[in-house]
Enzyme design. Sequence first.
Site, short mmCIF file in Angstrom:
data_model
loop_
_atom_site.label_atom_id
_atom_site.label_comp_id
_atom_site.label_asym_id
_atom_site.label_seq_id
_atom_site.Cartn_x
_atom_site.Cartn_y
_atom_site.Cartn_z
CB SER A 77 -0.86 -0.03 1.27
OG SER A 77 -1.98 0.79 1.13
CG LEU B 237 -5.97 -3.16 10.99
CD1 LEU B 237 -6.96 -2.99 12.14
CD2 LEU B 237 -4.59 -3.49 11.55
CD GLN C 147 -1.69 7.44 -2.86
OE1 GLN C 147 -0.92 7.88 -2.01
NE2 GLN C 147 -2.82 6.83 -2.55
N GLY D 104 -0.18 -2.56 4.34
CA GLY D 104 0.65 -1.42 4.71
C GLY D 104 1.58 -1.75 5.85
CE1 TYR E 115 -3.73 14.64 3.39
CE2 TYR E 115 -3.97 12.36 2.70
CZ TYR E 115 -3.50 13.31 3.60
OH TYR E 115 -2.79 12.90 4.70
#
Length: 390
Positions: free
Chosen positions: A25, A310, A102, A332, A189
């Site tokens: 991620s 998770l 990204q 992640g 964002y």
Amino acid sequence: MTRRPLLFQPLALRGVTLRNRIVLSPMLTYAAERGHVTDWHLMHLGKFAAGGTGLVFMESTKVDPRGCTTPRDPGLWKDEFVAPLERITRFVRGHGAAVGIQLGHSGRKARNSVPWEGRAPLAHHPGLEDGEEWELVAPSAIAASAAASVPRALTVPEIQDMVAAWGAAAGRAHRAGFDVLEVHGAHGYLLHQFLSPAANRRDDAYGGSAEKRRRFAVEVVEEVRRHWPAKKPLFFRVSAVDEEGGSIADTVALARALRERGVDVIDCSTGGMTPRSIVDPADRPGYGYQVPHAARVRAEAGIATMAVGLIVHADQAEAILQEGKADLVAIGREMLHNPNWPLDAAQKLGVEDAFADLPAAYGYWLEKRHRAGFGGRPSTWQAGIGPAAS
Ligand SMILES: Cc1cc2nc3c(=O)[nH]c(=O)nc-3n(C[C@H](O)[C@H](O)[C@H](O)COP(=O)(O)O)c2cc1C
């Protein structure tokens, strides 16, 4: 022969084939210098490729210096950033992983100290380009939190320049050799700010109805697609639900609009619109807490999804794919903990050639040791590295 787990089956997206469905991620590491990546990024991303990951995502890389979350974010707002990134893409791909980037802009959530210095909004900071002020810009002049500065609302010509900046950055990402591009439309964002009535109070073509609030995201995707080759996949990260009423129905409508404009995968995260968490503080988020959103978007918008949040265990990741809830799993923090997660997952799921995706300098020896009867389990789980308990 046992069937290969879905997690370890290749996935073709446009002209790119991922060796498996495990994705690192995107995670900011706050190690850039005035937008430039450093050797840190080569080491950091390289080790996930060497650990067997299918798709390694470079962290949120900014299309405009004003959009940096902190002074240590990487950037892609000018051509000189391309060559150092190309060194990274060559290295990661050289170890069998696809490499993604990204692209992001933090809008009103820009200009903070790094997390380990409190991640506090900075009232002032020199711009990342010589002689520039670091001005916060957003759809409307509404601060992100009580502690944050009030941003300046972008004019329509500035919005159009911003759309062009996303396209130009996508062109640079292509030239730097990235295989996959993700537009960061989540976590409060800039794109998410346009989508949300909590941050977007405009009454022009970019605000008001849900369709007008979607317009900026749609134009960004159209412009990115113009600069990003048709043979390369495009992902879009959403906050599938947020604290200010952003609903899964809104997200499904957005996903349909984006699918028509060439987005291939919706990456389903949540939240970030306010400092409040969408998870009840009394309630720790559970394993896979965002997976149901990936499943809904996949089923209702008819588009591939990536689940994140998770996802920790090999069986859990495999079940998400087997149950048709997502097409990819992004991991992640667990990968920060264990960059060889794909290797451990392959062993856990009984993949016969579990060591094949490692660089020969590791895989050759580990496979030999394995064949000699020494355990497939990480040594920290046992009293030593004796034969694995059955
Ligand atoms: C240190 C750190 C940096 C992050 N940076 C980004 C980022 O650049 N872009 C993004 O979309 N999400 C970012 N995230 C969110 C992660 O991509 C991921 O969605 C989140 O950590 C949940 O997944 P996990 O439980 O597997 O860690 C970051 C998370 C962490 C822990």
